[in-house]
Write a protein that holds these residues in place. Structure first.
Motif, PDB file in Angstrom:
ATOM      1  N   TYR A   1      -4.469  61.093  46.827  1.00 48.29           N
ATOM      2  CA  TYR A   1      -5.175  60.973  45.556  1.00 48.29           C
ATOM      3  C   TYR A   1      -5.943  59.653  45.494  1.00 48.29           C
ATOM      4  O   TYR A   1      -7.118  59.613  45.140  1.00 48.29           O
ATOM      5  CB  TYR A   1      -4.207  61.067  44.359  1.00 48.29           C
ATOM      6  N   VAL A   2      -5.269  58.576  45.847  1.00 44.55           N
ATOM      7  CA  VAL A   2      -5.908  57.259  45.804  1.00 44.55           C
ATOM      8  C   VAL A   2      -7.109  57.230  46.756  1.00 44.55           C
ATOM      9  O   VAL A   2      -8.175  56.702  46.406  1.00 44.55           O
ATOM     10  CB  VAL A   2      -4.901  56.134  46.132  1.00 44.55           C
TER      11      VAL A   2
ATOM     12  N   SER B   1     -10.079  58.783  45.161  1.00 41.17           N
ATOM     13  CA  SER B   1     -10.274  58.359  43.770  1.00 41.17           C
ATOM     14  C   SER B   1     -11.670  57.826  43.469  1.00 41.17           C
ATOM     15  O   SER B   1     -12.052  57.736  42.314  1.00 41.17           O
ATOM     16  CB  SER B   1      -9.254  57.280  43.398  1.00 41.17           C
TER      17      SER B   1
ATOM     18  N   LYS C   1     -10.688  54.698  34.395  1.00 43.52           N
ATOM     19  CA  LYS C   1     -10.191  55.497  35.520  1.00 43.52           C
ATOM     20  C   LYS C   1      -9.991  54.632  36.755  1.00 43.52           C
ATOM     21  O   LYS C   1      -8.975  54.744  37.440  1.00 43.52           O
ATOM     22  CB  LYS C   1     -11.115  56.661  35.840  1.00 43.52           C
ATOM     23  N   GLU C   2     -10.934  53.753  37.031  1.00 51.31           N
ATOM     24  CA  GLU C   2     -10.803  52.871  38.194  1.00 51.31           C
ATOM     25  C   GLU C   2      -9.553  52.004  38.085  1.00 51.31           C
ATOM     26  O   GLU C   2      -8.813  51.854  39.066  1.00 51.31           O
ATOM     27  CB  GLU C   2     -12.023  51.960  38.319  1.00 51.31           C
TER      28      GLU C   2
ATOM     29  N   ASP D   1      -6.485  54.143  38.553  1.00 49.43           N
ATOM     30  CA  ASP D   1      -6.335  54.497  39.971  1.00 49.43           C
ATOM     31  C   ASP D   1      -5.894  53.293  40.800  1.00 49.43           C
ATOM     32  O   ASP D   1      -5.038  53.419  41.688  1.00 49.43           O
ATOM     33  CB  ASP D   1      -7.637  55.072  40.524  1.00 49.43           C
TER      34      ASP D   1
END
Length: 152
Positions: A24-25, A28, A119-120, A123
């Motif tokens: 996921y990362v 991202s 979001k950043e 993440d």
């Protein structure tokens, strides 16, 4: 030091779950080199030889100059070698990795938020938590760094 146990073999489901977070990362949208610098910094804070070895190799393969790599522990004194985004990410990583001492002060959050969107930053925080988990596994069970295993 000999490895205490193969934690990946002992808990394959848990490692698969951590691997999914790693995936996921990676997708991202955060720059890959930024994530790897954060992973390396966290691993250096903890003294995780296995992870320091792995992330140093990954950064070198990605073309990060050795001069930058060796200055990760002193990123805040390295002048323009690190971008403002890298500096913000490394500072956030240090504050969160030392959370029991820092308690994540408002000014640290404000500085990170000034650089990263919601979001950043979420993440990045997930990535930081993940590397802290991987470090704890590797250190607890004495994972052998590739450099020590192959004599390189």
């Amino acid at each position: 030091m000999p490895q205490r146990m193969n934690y990946a073999a002992a808990a394959p489901g848990g490692m698969k779950a951590l691997g999914a977070v790693y995936g996921y990362v990676a997708q991202s949208g955060l720059p890959a080199a930024l994530i790897e610098l954060v992973y390396l910094s966290i691993s250096q804070i903890h003294g995780c030889a296995y992870c320091i070895d792995m992330h140093s190799r990954d950064l070198l393969k990605a073309g990060v100059p050795v001069e930058k790599l060796v200055l990760v522990p002193a990123w805040d004194e390295a002048g323009r070698l690190f971008s403002s985004q890298e500096k913000a990410a490394l500072k956030w990583a240090e504050v969160l990795t030392r959370v029991s001492d820092t308690h994540v002060p408002e000014e640290a959050y404000a500085e990170a938020r000034a650089t990263f969107g919601e979001k950043e930053l979420a993440d990045l925080t997930i990535a930081i938590g993940l590397m802290n988990a991987f470090n704890r596994l590797a250190i607890s069970f004495r994972a052998t760094p590739l450099a020590a295993a192959d004599g390189a």
